[in-house]
Enzyme design. Structure first.
Site, PDB file in Angstrom:
ATOM      1  N   CYS A 209       0.835  -1.201   0.000  1.00 38.69           N
ATOM      2  CA  CYS A 209       0.000   0.000   0.000  1.00 38.69           C
ATOM      3  C   CYS A 209       0.877   1.261   0.000  1.00 38.69           C
ATOM      4  O   CYS A 209       1.533   1.549  -0.985  1.00 38.69           O
ATOM      5  CB  CYS A 209      -0.971  -0.061   1.181  1.00 38.69           C
TER       6      CYS A 209
ATOM      7  N   HIS B 144      -3.408  -5.729   0.989  1.00 33.13           N
ATOM      8  CA  HIS B 144      -2.712  -5.949   2.265  1.00 33.13           C
ATOM      9  C   HIS B 144      -2.625  -7.432   2.631  1.00 33.13           C
ATOM     10  O   HIS B 144      -3.514  -7.940   3.316  1.00 33.13           O
ATOM     11  CB  HIS B 144      -3.471  -5.226   3.381  1.00 33.13           C
TER      12      HIS B 144
ATOM     13  N   GLU C  81      -0.803  -8.717   4.869  1.00 33.39           N
ATOM     14  CA  GLU C  81      -0.650  -8.859   6.328  1.00 33.39           C
ATOM     15  C   GLU C  81      -2.001  -8.803   7.038  1.00 33.39           C
ATOM     16  O   GLU C  81      -2.098  -9.158   8.210  1.00 33.39           O
ATOM     17  CB  GLU C  81       0.314  -7.784   6.864  1.00 33.39           C
TER      18      GLU C  81
END
Lengths: 88, 232
Positions: B86, B203, B205
């Site tokens: 990002c 994302h 994560e």
């Protein structure tokens, strides 16, 4: 050494999608303003700069634009160098 | 194995990255502060999502010139694995480690939701745990995630297999309707020519545990761990 006023005008490069400009253009049209063509939204960075002379001031400002103030992939810039405004 | 997560003022996904490394990989994670010059001998670096330096001037522009980035650029140029997620992707583009730029979403809307991605590259260090063409479901959250680059640059990316992920529908079709931000050719993530630097807007994560709604991001971290243990 002389102090100069530097104004850097950064605008989206031609041909690059500018949704912000499009949105503002749409808003102007909805307010009833006619005859407005393509709208672009950019940014102005103003600062004072001490340099040997105007060419050096411009050269320095150009380097700033290439390194940080503008992204050459998406933006164009225009630099205006003028004598520093007297303050006070 | 030691993995660094850079924290810039305004980073807000650094903790998620840190936890993904620590809990998923059971590996050592360290925070790298933006003002530092020391990478603390890490084996890989993550540039997390967020709004570095308030995204003033342009997203990622100021972060790209922060002290720690000098070391990260040197590390990446020497072949060290670096992933930018990002805002991290925006920083990689601004720092010149990846080509192109990320601009305002075509819709002008901040998009925060899960999207589908198709894996376009399954190679170390980050994507080797995926199958080519595999469809993933991973969240996005960004206002300026529209990837653009000169047509010549795009052709080069395609020819070299540098496109890592593309936005797709649930069946894996690359269609305009599946593109959340207007990115050219539905590009969601790319790697550099050497393959060791990955930038992606979604994302991973935030998709490493069933509690988060998806585990489709976990292979990014596992692939890196595999790569690093093999490299040792």
């Amino acid at each position: 050494m002389t102090e100069y006023s530097i104004e850097v005008r950064v605008t989206p490069r031609r041909g690059i999608l500018d949704p912000q400009g499009k949105a503002v253009g749409g808003a102007l049209a909805s307010l009833g303003f006619s005859g407005v063509g393509e709208v672009h939204v950019g940014r102005i960075v103003v600062f004072s700069l001490t340099a040997e002379g105007e060419p050096q001031a411009r050269e320095s400002a150009e380097a700033m634009c290439r390194q940080l103030l503008a992204n050459p992939v998406t933006e164009d810039f225009r630099i205006t160098v003028s004598p520093a405004e007297n303050v006070g | 194995m030691k993995i660094g997560v850079v924290t810039f003022p305004g980073s807000n996904c650094d903790y998620d990255c840190y936890k993904a490394v620590e809990e998923l990989l059971q590996a050592e994670a360290v925070y790298l502060w933006h003002k530092e010059h020391d990478l603390q001998s890490v084996d890989a670096v993550f540039l997390p999502g967020g709004f570095s330096y308030g995204d003033y001037l342009r997203c990622g522009a100021i972060a790209a010139h922060s002290p720690i980035m000098r070391e990260v650029i040197e590390f990446a140029n020497a072949g060290g694995p670096v992933a930018g997620i990002c805002n991290g992707f925006q920083i990689l583009c601004e720092s010149g480690l990846l080509p192109g730029a990320l601009v305002r979403n075509r819709t002008l809307k901040f998009r925060s939701r899960a999207v589908h991605l198709r894996v376009e590259r399954a190679e170390p260090p980050f994507t080797s745990e995926y199958e080519m063409g595999q469809v993933l479901r991973i969240p996005i959250a960004h206002g300026e995630g529209c990837y653009i680059a000169d047509p010549a640059v795009l052709d080069e990316l395609e020819a070299n297999g540098q496109v890592a992920f593309r936005y797709c529908d649930a069946e894996g079709n690359i269609v305009p309707a599946a593109n959340p931000n207007g990115s050219v050719r539905n590009i969601a993530g790319i790697v550099n020519a050497a393959g060791n630097v990955l930038g992606m807007m979604p994302h991973p994560e935030r998709a490493v545990d069933p509690l988060l709604g998806s585990t489709d991001g976990a292979p990014v971290f596992r692939a890196l761990a595999d790569h690093l243990s093999i490299a040792r």
